[in-house]
Motif scaffolding. Structure first.
Motif, PDB file in Angstrom:
ATOM      1  N   HIS A  43       9.081  -7.528 -14.230  1.00 54.44           N
ATOM      2  CA  HIS A  43       9.648  -6.185 -14.071  1.00 54.44           C
ATOM      3  C   HIS A  43      10.843  -6.174 -13.123  1.00 54.44           C
ATOM      4  O   HIS A  43      11.648  -5.248 -13.140  1.00 54.44           O
ATOM      5  CB  HIS A  43       8.574  -5.227 -13.536  1.00 54.44           C
ATOM      6  CG  HIS A  43       7.373  -5.133 -14.420  1.00 54.44           C
ATOM      7  ND1 HIS A  43       7.346  -4.361 -15.560  1.00 54.44           N
ATOM      8  CD2 HIS A  43       6.167  -5.748 -14.352  1.00 54.44           C
ATOM      9  CE1 HIS A  43       6.164  -4.488 -16.143  1.00 54.44           C
ATOM     10  NE2 HIS A  43       5.430  -5.321 -15.433  1.00 54.44           N
ATOM     11  N   PHE A  44      10.935  -7.203 -12.266  1.00 51.27           N
ATOM     12  CA  PHE A  44      12.004  -7.296 -11.277  1.00 51.27           C
ATOM     13  C   PHE A  44      12.568  -8.720 -11.290  1.00 51.27           C
ATOM     14  O   PHE A  44      12.181  -9.546 -10.462  1.00 51.27           O
ATOM     15  CB  PHE A  44      11.486  -6.952  -9.868  1.00 51.27           C
ATOM     16  CG  PHE A  44      10.978  -5.548  -9.744  1.00 51.27           C
ATOM     17  CD1 PHE A  44      11.828  -4.505  -9.405  1.00 51.27           C
ATOM     18  CD2 PHE A  44       9.633  -5.263  -9.967  1.00 51.27           C
ATOM     19  CE1 PHE A  44      11.350  -3.211  -9.300  1.00 51.27           C
ATOM     20  CE2 PHE A  44       9.157  -3.967  -9.858  1.00 51.27           C
ATOM     21  CZ  PHE A  44      10.020  -2.942  -9.524  1.00 51.27           C
ATOM     22  N   PRO A  45      13.474  -9.004 -12.233  1.00 55.43           N
ATOM     23  CA  PRO A  45      14.046 -10.352 -12.292  1.00 55.43           C
ATOM     24  C   PRO A  45      14.679 -10.720 -10.941  1.00 55.43           C
ATOM     25  O   PRO A  45      15.298  -9.902 -10.286  1.00 55.43           O
ATOM     26  CB  PRO A  45      15.122 -10.235 -13.378  1.00 55.43           C
ATOM     27  CG  PRO A  45      14.679  -9.078 -14.215  1.00 55.43           C
ATOM     28  CD  PRO A  45      14.002  -8.126 -13.264  1.00 55.43           C
ATOM     29  N   GLY A  46      14.463 -11.951 -10.540  1.00 54.68           N
ATOM     30  CA  GLY A  46      15.016 -12.405  -9.269  1.00 54.68           C
ATOM     31  C   GLY A  46      14.056 -12.251  -8.099  1.00 54.68           C
ATOM     32  O   GLY A  46      14.336 -12.731  -7.007  1.00 54.68           O
ATOM     33  N   LEU A  47      12.931 -11.591  -8.309  1.00 61.05           N
ATOM     34  CA  LEU A  47      11.946 -11.420  -7.248  1.00 61.05           C
ATOM     35  C   LEU A  47      11.293 -12.769  -6.960  1.00 61.05           C
ATOM     36  O   LEU A  47      10.777 -13.429  -7.857  1.00 61.05           O
ATOM     37  CB  LEU A  47      10.877 -10.405  -7.685  1.00 61.05           C
ATOM     38  CG  LEU A  47       9.713 -10.160  -6.731  1.00 61.05           C
ATOM     39  CD1 LEU A  47      10.210  -9.659  -5.381  1.00 61.05           C
ATOM     40  CD2 LEU A  47       8.738  -9.177  -7.341  1.00 61.05           C
ATOM     41  N   ASP A  48      11.345 -13.196  -5.702  1.00 58.94           N
ATOM     42  CA  ASP A  48      10.801 -14.491  -5.287  1.00 58.94           C
ATOM     43  C   ASP A  48       9.410 -14.291  -4.691  1.00 58.94           C
ATOM     44  O   ASP A  48       9.258 -14.139  -3.478  1.00 58.94           O
ATOM     45  CB  ASP A  48      11.746 -15.140  -4.273  1.00 58.94           C
ATOM     46  CG  ASP A  48      11.272 -16.503  -3.809  1.00 58.94           C
ATOM     47  OD1 ASP A  48      10.319 -17.049  -4.408  1.00 58.94           O
ATOM     48  OD2 ASP A  48      11.853 -17.021  -2.841  1.00 58.94           O
ATOM     49  N   LEU A  49       8.396 -14.295  -5.532  1.00 63.76           N
ATOM     50  CA  LEU A  49       7.029 -14.040  -5.074  1.00 63.76           C
ATOM     51  C   LEU A  49       6.478 -15.157  -4.202  1.00 63.76           C
ATOM     52  O   LEU A  49       5.607 -14.920  -3.374  1.00 63.76           O
ATOM     53  CB  LEU A  49       6.104 -13.814  -6.266  1.00 63.76           C
ATOM     54  CG  LEU A  49       6.345 -12.523  -7.029  1.00 63.76           C
ATOM     55  CD1 LEU A  49       5.446 -12.450  -8.259  1.00 63.76           C
ATOM     56  CD2 LEU A  49       6.122 -11.323  -6.145  1.00 63.76           C
ATOM     57  N   ALA A  50       6.989 -16.356  -4.353  1.00 63.70           N
ATOM     58  CA  ALA A  50       6.494 -17.475  -3.561  1.00 63.70           C
ATOM     59  C   ALA A  50       6.876 -17.348  -2.089  1.00 63.70           C
ATOM     60  O   ALA A  50       6.198 -17.892  -1.224  1.00 63.70           O
ATOM     61  CB  ALA A  50       7.019 -18.792  -4.124  1.00 63.70           C
ATOM     62  N   ASN A  51       7.947 -16.603  -1.797  1.00 69.52           N
ATOM     63  CA  ASN A  51       8.430 -16.495  -0.420  1.00 69.52           C
ATOM     64  C   ASN A  51       8.500 -15.074   0.122  1.00 69.52           C
ATOM     65  O   ASN A  51       8.835 -14.876   1.289  1.00 69.52           O
ATOM     66  CB  ASN A  51       9.812 -17.143  -0.309  1.00 69.52           C
ATOM     67  CG  ASN A  51       9.749 -18.620  -0.623  1.00 69.52           C
ATOM     68  OD1 ASN A  51       9.012 -19.357   0.011  1.00 69.52           O
ATOM     69  ND2 ASN A  51      10.496 -19.056  -1.611  1.00 69.52           N
ATOM     70  N   SER A  52       8.207 -14.089  -0.695  1.00 69.69           N
ATOM     71  CA  SER A  52       8.283 -12.697  -0.240  1.00 69.69           C
ATOM     72  C   SER A  52       7.206 -12.398   0.795  1.00 69.69           C
ATOM     73  O   SER A  52       6.063 -12.837   0.643  1.00 69.69           O
ATOM     74  CB  SER A  52       8.097 -11.734  -1.417  1.00 69.69           C
ATOM     75  OG  SER A  52       9.152 -11.855  -2.317  1.00 69.69           O
ATOM     76  N   PRO A  53       7.553 -11.622   1.834  1.00 72.01           N
ATOM     77  CA  PRO A  53       6.514 -11.190   2.763  1.00 72.01           C
ATOM     78  C   PRO A  53       5.560 -10.228   2.054  1.00 72.01           C
ATOM     79  O   PRO A  53       5.975  -9.466   1.181  1.00 72.01           O
ATOM     80  CB  PRO A  53       7.276 -10.482   3.878  1.00 72.01           C
ATOM     81  CG  PRO A  53       8.701 -10.429   3.473  1.00 72.01           C
ATOM     82  CD  PRO A  53       8.869 -11.164   2.197  1.00 72.01           C
ATOM     83  N   LEU A  54       4.278 -10.283   2.431  1.00 71.94           N
ATOM     84  CA  LEU A  54       3.265  -9.444   1.794  1.00 71.94           C
ATOM     85  C   LEU A  54       2.475  -8.683   2.847  1.00 71.94           C
ATOM     86  O   LEU A  54       2.372  -9.113   3.996  1.00 71.94           O
ATOM     87  CB  LEU A  54       2.296 -10.307   0.982  1.00 71.94           C
ATOM     88  CG  LEU A  54       2.877 -11.197  -0.112  1.00 71.94           C
ATOM     89  CD1 LEU A  54       1.785 -12.048  -0.738  1.00 71.94           C
ATOM     90  CD2 LEU A  54       3.591 -10.378  -1.161  1.00 71.94           C
ATOM     91  N   GLY A  55       1.902  -7.568   2.422  1.00 70.06           N
ATOM     92  CA  GLY A  55       1.051  -6.792   3.301  1.00 70.06           C
ATOM     93  C   GLY A  55      -0.030  -6.097   2.513  1.00 70.06           C
ATOM     94  O   GLY A  55      -0.032  -6.111   1.281  1.00 70.06           O
ATOM     95  N   ILE A  56      -0.952  -5.482   3.251  1.00 72.77           N
ATOM     96  CA  ILE A  56      -2.021  -4.700   2.635  1.00 72.77           C
ATOM     97  C   ILE A  56      -2.006  -3.322   3.272  1.00 72.77           C
ATOM     98  O   ILE A  56      -2.111  -3.194   4.495  1.00 72.77           O
ATOM     99  CB  ILE A  56      -3.399  -5.368   2.837  1.00 72.77           C
ATOM    100  CG1 ILE A  56      -3.440  -6.696   2.078  1.00 72.77           C
ATOM    101  CG2 ILE A  56      -4.519  -4.451   2.357  1.00 72.77           C
ATOM    102  CD1 ILE A  56      -4.741  -7.435   2.193  1.00 72.77           C
ATOM    103  N   PHE A  57      -1.852  -2.293   2.446  1.00 72.18           N
ATOM    104  CA  PHE A  57      -1.843  -0.903   2.906  1.00 72.18           C
ATOM    105  C   PHE A  57      -0.939  -0.698   4.120  1.00 72.18           C
ATOM    106  O   PHE A  57      -1.339  -0.118   5.127  1.00 72.18           O
ATOM    107  CB  PHE A  57      -3.266  -0.420   3.203  1.00 72.18           C
ATOM    108  CG  PHE A  57      -4.136  -0.333   1.974  1.00 72.18           C
ATOM    109  CD1 PHE A  57      -3.790   0.478   0.905  1.00 72.18           C
ATOM    110  CD2 PHE A  57      -5.299  -1.077   1.882  1.00 72.18           C
ATOM    111  CE1 PHE A  57      -4.584   0.555  -0.221  1.00 72.18           C
ATOM    112  CE2 PHE A  57      -6.109  -1.007   0.752  1.00 72.18           C
ATOM    113  CZ  PHE A  57      -5.738  -0.184  -0.303  1.00 72.18           C
ATOM    114  N   GLY A  58       0.299  -1.206   4.041  1.00 75.37           N
ATOM    115  CA  GLY A  58       1.297  -0.950   5.077  1.00 75.37           C
ATOM    116  C   GLY A  58       1.258  -1.872   6.276  1.00 75.37           C
ATOM    117  O   GLY A  58       2.030  -1.697   7.209  1.00 75.37           O
TER     118      GLY A  58
END
Length: 103
Positions: A43-58
């Motif tokens: 849905h978002f070409p170019g999105l780097d999921l391997a390196n993106s920061p992640l969080g849970i509920f903010g």
């Protein structure tokens, strides 16, 4: 739902487009795995999921590769900030102070 799977959500947003995907994943899936298994990059070409920061509920999670998901949690994929909020506040304060001295 089978006790060996959990229901979670994965979300990502740009200024003009947002996507929330609901998934049923195996128990023991980590945050990073959930993000990668979501298919969000379609849905978002170019999105780097391997390196993106992640969080849970903010709340950002320091080690999403180790954090195991729990039933009902929402993984948030964060995008890099365009500007440092502290620097923007500092610039705004300096501009306001300069405007005050002109008056």
């Amino acid at each position: 739902m089978d006790s060996k799977t959990i229901a979670v959500e994965v979300v990502y947003a740009l200024a003009d487009k947002q996507k929330l995907l609901r998934l049923s994943l195996p128990y023991g899936t980590t945050m990073r795995q959930a993000a990668e298994m979501s298919g969000m990059q379609a849905h978002f070409p170019g999105l780097d999921l391997a390196n993106s920061p992640l969080g849970i509920f903010g709340k950002a999670v320091a080690k999403p590769e180790e954090r195991v998901m729990e039933e009902g949690e929402r993984v948030e994929i964060y995008r890099p900030l365009i500007a440092d909020p502290k620097e923007v506040r500092k610039q705004r304060a300096a501009k306001a102070a300069k405007a005050k001295t002109r008056d």
